[in-house]
Design a protein around this motif. Structure first.
Motif, PDB file in Angstrom:
ATOM      1  N   ALA A  22       0.834  -1.208   0.000  1.00 20.07           N
ATOM      2  CA  ALA A  22       0.000   0.000   0.000  1.00 20.07           C
ATOM      3  C   ALA A  22       0.870   1.259   0.000  1.00 20.07           C
ATOM      4  CB  ALA A  22      -0.928   0.007   1.207  1.00 20.07           C
ATOM      5  N   LEU A  23       1.966   1.234   0.718  1.00 21.80           N
ATOM      6  CA  LEU A  23       2.870   2.383   0.759  1.00 21.80           C
ATOM      7  C   LEU A  23       3.508   2.642  -0.602  1.00 21.80           C
ATOM      8  CD1 LEU A  23       4.691   1.836   4.143  1.00 21.80           C
ATOM      9  CD2 LEU A  23       3.243   3.772   3.548  1.00 21.80           C
ATOM     10  N   ARG A  24       3.784   1.596  -1.340  1.00 20.79           N
ATOM     11  CA  ARG A  24       4.436   1.725  -2.644  1.00 20.79           C
ATOM     12  C   ARG A  24       3.460   2.084  -3.755  1.00 20.79           C
ATOM     13  NH1 ARG A  24       7.340  -3.489  -3.564  1.00 20.79           N
ATOM     14  NH2 ARG A  24       8.054  -2.420  -5.417  1.00 20.79           N
ATOM     15  N   HIS A  25       2.163   1.989  -3.479  1.00 20.04           N
ATOM     16  CA  HIS A  25       1.143   2.295  -4.469  1.00 20.04           C
ATOM     17  C   HIS A  25       1.137   3.799  -4.740  1.00 20.04           C
ATOM     18  CE1 HIS A  25      -2.808   2.577  -6.375  1.00 20.04           C
ATOM     19  NE2 HIS A  25      -2.700   1.278  -6.595  1.00 20.04           N
ATOM     20  N   PRO A  26       0.987   4.208  -6.000  1.00 18.08           N
ATOM     21  CA  PRO A  26       0.997   5.648  -6.322  1.00 18.08           C
ATOM     22  C   PRO A  26      -0.123   6.440  -5.641  1.00 18.08           C
ATOM     23  CG  PRO A  26       1.085   4.314  -8.330  1.00 18.08           C
ATOM     24  CD  PRO A  26       0.904   3.375  -7.188  1.00 18.08           C
ATOM     25  N   ALA A  27      -1.218   5.782  -5.299  1.00 20.08           N
ATOM     26  CA  ALA A  27      -2.347   6.480  -4.683  1.00 20.08           C
ATOM     27  C   ALA A  27      -2.303   6.415  -3.156  1.00 20.08           C
ATOM     28  CB  ALA A  27      -3.658   5.876  -5.189  1.00 20.08           C
ATOM     29  N   TRP A  31      -1.515  10.245   5.034  1.00 17.59           N
ATOM     30  CA  TRP A  31      -1.718   9.787   6.410  1.00 17.59           C
ATOM     31  C   TRP A  31      -1.204   8.366   6.606  1.00 17.59           C
ATOM     32  CZ3 TRP A  31      -4.559   5.442   6.794  1.00 17.59           C
ATOM     33  CH2 TRP A  31      -5.516   5.178   5.818  1.00 17.59           C
ATOM     34  N   LEU A  32      -1.219   7.562   5.537  1.00 18.36           N
ATOM     35  CA  LEU A  32      -0.698   6.193   5.636  1.00 18.36           C
ATOM     36  C   LEU A  32       0.818   6.230   5.841  1.00 18.36           C
ATOM     37  CD1 LEU A  32      -1.222   3.129   5.437  1.00 18.36           C
ATOM     38  CD2 LEU A  32      -0.789   3.334   2.985  1.00 18.36           C
ATOM     39  N   LYS A  33       1.480   7.089   5.110  1.00 19.00           N
ATOM     40  CA  LYS A  33       2.932   7.226   5.254  1.00 19.00           C
ATOM     41  C   LYS A  33       3.290   7.754   6.640  1.00 19.00           C
ATOM     42  CE  LYS A  33       3.380   7.872   0.324  1.00 19.00           C
ATOM     43  NZ  LYS A  33       3.692   8.756  -0.770  1.00 19.00           N
ATOM     44  N   ARG A  76      -8.357   1.329   7.314  1.00 16.97           N
ATOM     45  CA  ARG A  76      -8.794   2.664   6.940  1.00 16.97           C
ATOM     46  C   ARG A  76      -8.420   3.054   5.512  1.00 16.97           C
ATOM     47  NH1 ARG A  76      -9.570   1.327  11.403  1.00 16.97           N
ATOM     48  NH2 ARG A  76     -10.797   2.387  12.939  1.00 16.97           N
ATOM     49  N   LEU A  77      -7.784   2.147   4.805  1.00 14.71           N
ATOM     50  CA  LEU A  77      -7.446   2.415   3.410  1.00 14.71           C
ATOM     51  C   LEU A  77      -8.705   2.452   2.556  1.00 14.71           C
ATOM     52  CD1 LEU A  77      -4.390   0.063   2.827  1.00 14.71           C
ATOM     53  CD2 LEU A  77      -4.367   2.550   2.924  1.00 14.71           C
ATOM     54  N   PRO A  78      -8.693   3.263   1.511  1.00 10.29           N
ATOM     55  CA  PRO A  78      -9.808   3.201   0.570  1.00 10.29           C
ATOM     56  C   PRO A  78      -9.912   1.780   0.003  1.00 10.29           C
ATOM     57  CG  PRO A  78      -8.412   5.105   0.116  1.00 10.29           C
ATOM     58  CD  PRO A  78      -7.713   4.276   1.159  1.00 10.29           C
ATOM     59  N   PRO A  79     -11.142   1.301  -0.232  1.00 13.91           N
ATOM     60  CA  PRO A  79     -11.326  -0.100  -0.680  1.00 13.91           C
ATOM     61  C   PRO A  79     -10.494  -0.478  -1.910  1.00 13.91           C
ATOM     62  CG  PRO A  79     -13.428   0.884  -0.127  1.00 13.91           C
ATOM     63  CD  PRO A  79     -12.411   1.981  -0.041  1.00 13.91           C
ATOM     64  N   ALA A  80     -10.402   0.398  -2.883  1.00 16.99           N
ATOM     65  CA  ALA A  80      -9.638   0.069  -4.096  1.00 16.99           C
ATOM     66  C   ALA A  80      -8.160  -0.112  -3.774  1.00 16.99           C
ATOM     67  CB  ALA A  80      -9.827   1.157  -5.143  1.00 16.99           C
ATOM     68  N   LEU A  81      -7.619   0.750  -2.929  1.00 17.77           N
ATOM     69  CA  LEU A  81      -6.209   0.659  -2.558  1.00 17.77           C
ATOM     70  C   LEU A  81      -5.969  -0.576  -1.684  1.00 17.77           C
ATOM     71  CD1 LEU A  81      -3.360   1.782  -2.544  1.00 17.77           C
ATOM     72  CD2 LEU A  81      -4.034   3.288  -0.670  1.00 17.77           C
TER      73      LEU A  81
END
Length: 89
Positions: A22-27, A31-33, A76-81
């Motif tokens: 998830a951290l490496r995903h462009p989107a 707040w995740l970082k 708490r991530l968006p479902p797509a991510l």
């Protein structure tokens, strides 16, 4: 006790891989970082809720809080991510 630790390790390893994806995903949201950086700082910090020098209890807060924090961030991530990160792990 050993079975619990093995199960905890399996869950943590899977969640950690999903968090990394998830951290490496462009989107990935900022707040995740930030949340991930705070978890890393907590693990590396000499200041703990329960000091590490207390035998038996010192590592319990790390063993419990870190997986809970990682799971909390992932939920708490968006479902797509979340789905994209789950596929990439």
């Amino acid at each position: 006790m050993f079975k619990r630790l093995t199960l905890l390790w399996t869950v943590l390893r899977g969640d950690a891989r999903q968090l990394w994806a998830a951290l490496r995903h462009p989107a990935a949201p900022g707040w995740l970082k930030l949340g991930t950086a705070l978890i890393v700082l907590y693990v590396l910090s000499p200041i703990d809720l329960v000091p590490d020098f207390i035998p038996g209890l010192g590592m319990v807060d790390d063993i419990v809080l870190v997986p809970l924090a990682i799971r909390w961030l992932l939920q708490r991530l968006p479902p797509a991510l979340r789905e994209a990160a789950a596929r990439r792990r």
